[in-house]
Design a protein around this motif. Structure first.
Motif, PDB file in Angstrom:
ATOM      1  N   MET A   1       0.689  -1.038   0.119  1.00  0.00           N
ATOM      2  CA  MET A   1       0.100  -0.025   0.065  1.00  0.00           C
ATOM      3  C   MET A   1       0.633   1.387   0.223  1.00  0.00           C
ATOM      4  O   MET A   1       2.524   1.243   1.013  1.00  0.00           O
ATOM      5  N   LEU A   2       0.239   2.808  -0.328  1.00  0.00           N
ATOM      6  CA  LEU A   2       1.237   3.524  -0.134  1.00  0.00           C
ATOM      7  C   LEU A   2       0.426   4.809   1.071  1.00  0.00           C
ATOM      8  O   LEU A   2      -0.749   4.261   0.979  1.00  0.00           O
ATOM      9  N   VAL A   3       0.998   5.480   0.964  1.00  0.00           N
ATOM     10  CA  VAL A   3       0.256   6.283   2.125  1.00  0.00           C
ATOM     11  C   VAL A   3      -1.143   6.963   1.127  1.00  0.00           C
ATOM     12  O   VAL A   3      -2.497   6.998   2.040  1.00  0.00           O
ATOM     13  N   LYS A   4      -0.725   7.550   0.243  1.00  0.00           N
ATOM     14  CA  LYS A   4      -2.020   8.076  -0.570  1.00  0.00           C
ATOM     15  C   LYS A   4      -3.661   6.711  -0.997  1.00  0.00           C
ATOM     16  O   LYS A   4      -4.252   7.363  -0.950  1.00  0.00           O
ATOM     17  N   ASP A   5      -2.674   6.032  -0.413  1.00  0.00           N
ATOM     18  CA  ASP A   5      -4.031   5.002  -0.622  1.00  0.00           C
ATOM     19  C   ASP A   5      -5.010   5.135   0.415  1.00  0.00           C
ATOM     20  O   ASP A   5      -5.926   4.196   0.315  1.00  0.00           O
ATOM     21  N   LEU A   6      -4.339   5.845   1.537  1.00  0.00           N
ATOM     22  CA  LEU A   6      -5.387   6.164   2.599  1.00  0.00           C
ATOM     23  C   LEU A   6      -5.789   7.369   2.015  1.00  0.00           C
ATOM     24  O   LEU A   6      -7.339   7.614   3.526  1.00  0.00           O
ATOM     25  N   PHE A   7      -6.335   8.043   1.271  1.00  0.00           N
ATOM     26  CA  PHE A   7      -7.247   8.995   1.256  1.00  0.00           C
ATOM     27  C   PHE A   7      -7.670   8.548  -0.564  1.00  0.00           C
ATOM     28  O   PHE A   7      -7.496   7.964  -1.319  1.00  0.00           O
ATOM     29  N   LYS A   8      -8.831   8.841  -0.497  1.00  0.00           N
ATOM     30  CA  LYS A   8      -9.745   9.295  -2.021  1.00  0.00           C
ATOM     31  C   LYS A   8      -9.168  10.311  -2.637  1.00  0.00           C
ATOM     32  O   LYS A   8      -8.172  10.900  -2.278  1.00  0.00           O
ATOM     33  N   GLY A   9      -8.826   9.756  -3.743  1.00  0.00           N
ATOM     34  CA  GLY A   9      -8.118  10.434  -5.331  1.00  0.00           C
ATOM     35  C   GLY A   9      -8.585  12.042  -5.333  1.00  0.00           C
ATOM     36  O   GLY A   9      -7.483  12.488  -4.585  1.00  0.00           O
ATOM     37  N   TYR A  10      -9.289  12.296  -5.485  1.00  0.00           N
ATOM     38  CA  TYR A  10      -9.511  13.425  -5.258  1.00  0.00           C
ATOM     39  C   TYR A  10      -9.028  14.667  -3.935  1.00  0.00           C
ATOM     40  O   TYR A  10      -8.683  15.310  -3.382  1.00  0.00           O
ATOM     41  N   ALA A  11      -9.349  13.493  -2.558  1.00  0.00           N
ATOM     42  CA  ALA A  11      -8.289  14.232  -1.664  1.00  0.00           C
ATOM     43  C   ALA A  11      -7.126  14.617  -1.794  1.00  0.00           C
ATOM     44  O   ALA A  11      -6.722  15.856  -1.458  1.00  0.00           O
ATOM     45  N   TRP A  12      -6.389  13.307  -1.850  1.00  0.00           N
ATOM     46  CA  TRP A  12      -4.935  13.170  -1.828  1.00  0.00           C
ATOM     47  C   TRP A  12      -4.728  14.133  -2.560  1.00  0.00           C
ATOM     48  O   TRP A  12      -3.605  15.151  -2.239  1.00  0.00           O
TER      49      TRP A  12
ATOM     50  N   GLY B   1       9.349   5.811  -7.020  1.00  0.00           N
ATOM     51  CA  GLY B   1       9.716   6.345  -6.293  1.00  0.00           C
ATOM     52  C   GLY B   1       9.110   6.571  -4.702  1.00  0.00           C
ATOM     53  O   GLY B   1       9.719   7.293  -3.745  1.00  0.00           O
ATOM     54  N   GLN B   2       8.270   5.938  -4.644  1.00  0.00           N
ATOM     55  CA  GLN B   2       7.249   6.566  -3.271  1.00  0.00           C
ATOM     56  C   GLN B   2       7.329   4.909  -2.276  1.00  0.00           C
ATOM     57  O   GLN B   2       7.432   3.529  -2.790  1.00  0.00           O
ATOM     58  N   GLN B   3       7.066   5.222  -1.272  1.00  0.00           N
ATOM     59  CA  GLN B   3       7.813   4.288  -0.083  1.00  0.00           C
ATOM     60  C   GLN B   3       6.130   2.688   0.100  1.00  0.00           C
ATOM     61  O   GLN B   3       5.423   4.127  -0.652  1.00  0.00           O
ATOM     62  N   ARG B   4       6.754   2.246  -0.201  1.00  0.00           N
ATOM     63  CA  ARG B   4       5.652   0.982  -0.137  1.00  0.00           C
ATOM     64  C   ARG B   4       5.362   0.660   1.309  1.00  0.00           C
ATOM     65  O   ARG B   4       6.502   0.095   1.995  1.00  0.00           O
ATOM     66  N   TYR B   5       4.641   0.241   1.739  1.00  0.00           N
ATOM     67  CA  TYR B   5       3.925  -0.484   2.928  1.00  0.00           C
ATOM     68  C   TYR B   5       3.101  -1.806   3.003  1.00  0.00           C
ATOM     69  O   TYR B   5       2.720  -1.351   1.602  1.00  0.00           O
ATOM     70  N   LEU B   6       3.891  -2.371   4.310  1.00  0.00           N
ATOM     71  CA  LEU B   6       2.713  -3.670   4.117  1.00  0.00           C
ATOM     72  C   LEU B   6       1.927  -3.797   4.994  1.00  0.00           C
ATOM     73  O   LEU B   6       2.329  -4.009   6.305  1.00  0.00           O
ATOM     74  N   LYS B   7       0.651  -3.917   5.209  1.00  0.00           N
ATOM     75  CA  LYS B   7      -0.296  -4.599   6.170  1.00  0.00           C
ATOM     76  C   LYS B   7      -0.052  -6.041   6.587  1.00  0.00           C
ATOM     77  O   LYS B   7       0.162  -6.675   5.556  1.00  0.00           O
ATOM     78  N   GLN B   8      -0.130  -6.263   8.089  1.00  0.00           N
ATOM     79  CA  GLN B   8       0.202  -7.133   7.980  1.00  0.00           C
ATOM     80  C   GLN B   8      -1.226  -8.410   9.228  1.00  0.00           C
ATOM     81  O   GLN B   8      -2.026  -7.507   9.415  1.00  0.00           O
TER      82      GLN B   8
END
Length: 54
Positions: free
Chosen positions: A1-12, A47-54
């Protein structure tokens, strides 16, 4: 996941770029200092940092 995935597209996209960069830095810092169910993965092709949900 990316941090921007936590937001709706238009909000980001409405968040100024400098604030999005700061939010990403703060999120990475938080993940590194807190015990949570998210771990740091590699950086993606964009170049965006990716994160993994456990």
């Amino acid at each position: 996941m990316l941090v921007k995935d936590l937001f709706k597209g238009y909000a980001w996209n409405r968040i100024p770029k400098r604030d999005r960069l700061m939010l990403g830095s703060l999120f990475l810092s938080y993940i590194g200092t807190q015990e949570c169910k998210v771990t740091v993965a590699d950086k993606g092709a964009s170049g965006q940092q990716r994160y993994l949900k456990q």
